[in-house]
Design an enzyme around this catalytic site. Structure first.
Site, PDB file in Angstrom:
ATOM      1  CB  CYS A 131      -0.977   0.072   1.324  1.00 14.78           C
ATOM      2  SG  CYS A 131      -2.027   1.453   1.436  1.00 14.78           S
ATOM      3  CB  CYS A 134      -0.481   2.788   3.957  1.00 18.35           C
ATOM      4  SG  CYS A 134      -2.151   1.973   3.198  1.00 18.35           S
ATOM      5  CG  ASP A 135       3.246   1.440   4.523  1.00 23.29           C
ATOM      6  OD1 ASP A 135       2.731   1.917   5.584  1.00 23.29           O
ATOM      7  OD2 ASP A 135       2.651   0.151   4.102  1.00 23.29           O
TER       8      ASP A 135
END
Ligand code: NDP
Length: 309
Positions: A131, A134-135
């Site tokens: 992701c 997200c990261d």
């Protein structure tokens, strides 16, 4: 007994919920611990009709959820732990909670595929992610590899490149599966370099507890080499979320729920919609469309039951 239980809360599940709630079926939706599905980890959605300027994935899902609530769908943030479709009414179980229903719509979606190598498990979350939204932030000025050659890989690579100093896209064959527009966007990005015909044999760094590189095998020459990098993002497709239904509902050879007439499973009264039954289109809009169809099919099924009673 309930009219309808919907398992899963992505575009398919919420669309089913909107239609079923408006038909006064008072559906119960098991959303799982986290609602929204794959769109919750997407940035801009540019191809969902009705949003000429695009919409953020989580905003789109938030809107769908509100719409389902507005018409009276009952939403519960619990994971279904098992189902019993062997007799009617169907049973859907979430821990100690047992719910019975005349019809069920399965809209559990799909999740990210993994490479299936031991070092991947050991370093998951320690430099490996599926992701980017997200990261990617954690890879500011770092070197990152994105594995895959589809639209997701292009999207992930372009997004990670906002933060990373260098992004390698590792493609296992000599061609991309991605659409032209997405591929060109990534190819034009000066930070992104494509490497073709490579397979990730091992993620390096288990000794130090974080990703330090990848061992790559060239599928043409057979030569193995190490690529130094700080992180790896996987974008190698999806696996349908069917664990609850194995041995209960018929699956096709790829593991997706088998449907006929769009949403009917092998069990009359149990319908499936969205990515859990669609290996081909896998778009938010097609999931929403089949969610609508499933709700209409459930409604007709209930009407037939009532006529027979
Ligand atoms: P795809 O199935 O389209 O692509 C998967 C990619 O990963 C392919 O290049 C495939 O290679 C590769 N791959 C699969 N398994 C492995 C493996 N074990 N090792 C290395 N590579 C592997 O999945 P996507 O997630 O990219 O896309 C899914 C759907 O979502 C598509 O319909 C896509 O169009 C859509 N999508 C749309 C977006 C948008 O429009 N904004 C954004 C993201 C996705 P091979 O080709 O050799 O099989």
């Amino acid at each position: 007994m309930r009219n309808l239980i919907i398992i899963g809360a992505g575009p398919a599940g919420y669309t089913s919920a909107v239609y079923a709630a408006r038909a006064e079926l008072m559906p119960l939706v098991f959303e799982g611990a986290v609602y929204g599905g794959q769109l919750m980890t997407t940035t801009e959605v540019e191809n969902y009709p009705g949003f000429s300027k695009g919409i953020l994935g989580p905003s789109l899902m938030g809107e769908m959820r509100e719409q389902a609530k507005r018409f009276g769908a009952e939403l519960v943030s619990e994971n279904v732990t098992s189902v019993d479709f062997s007799s009617h009414p169907f049973k859907v179980i979430a821990g100690n909670r047992v719910e019975e229903a005349k019809t069920v719509i399965i809209s559990t979606g799909a999740s990210h595929r993994k490479l299936g190598i031991p070092s991947e498990d050991a370093l998951w979350g320690k430099g490996i992610s599926a992701c980017a939204t997200c990261d990617a932030f954690f890879f500011k000025n770092k070197v990152v590899a994105v594995v895959g050659g589809g639209d997701s890989a292009m999207e992930e690579a372009s997004f990670v490149a906002r933060f990373a100093s260098k992004v390698y896209v590792l493609v296992r064959t000599d061609k991309l599966r991605a659409s032209k527009i997405m591929a060109e966007r990534a190819q034009k990005n000066g930070k992104i370099e494509f490497i073709y015909n490579v397979a990730v044999e091992e993620v390096l760094g288990t000794g130090v507890g974080h990703v330090t590189g990848l061992r790559l095998k060239d599928s043409v020459s057979g030569i193995t080499r190490d690529l130094s990098c700080d992180g790896m993002f996987l974008a190698i497709g999806l696996v349908p979320s069917v664990d609850l239904f194995k041995g209960i509902v018929d699956l096709d050879e790829r593991g997706y729920i088998k449907t006929k007439n769009v949403t009917e499973t092998n069990i009359p009264g149990v319908f499936a919609a969205g990515d859990v039954q669609d290996a081909k289109y896998r778009q938010a809009i097609t999931a929403a469309g089949s969610g609508c169809a499933a709700a209409l099919d459930a409604q007709r099924y209930i009407e037939k039951l009532e006529e027979q009673a």
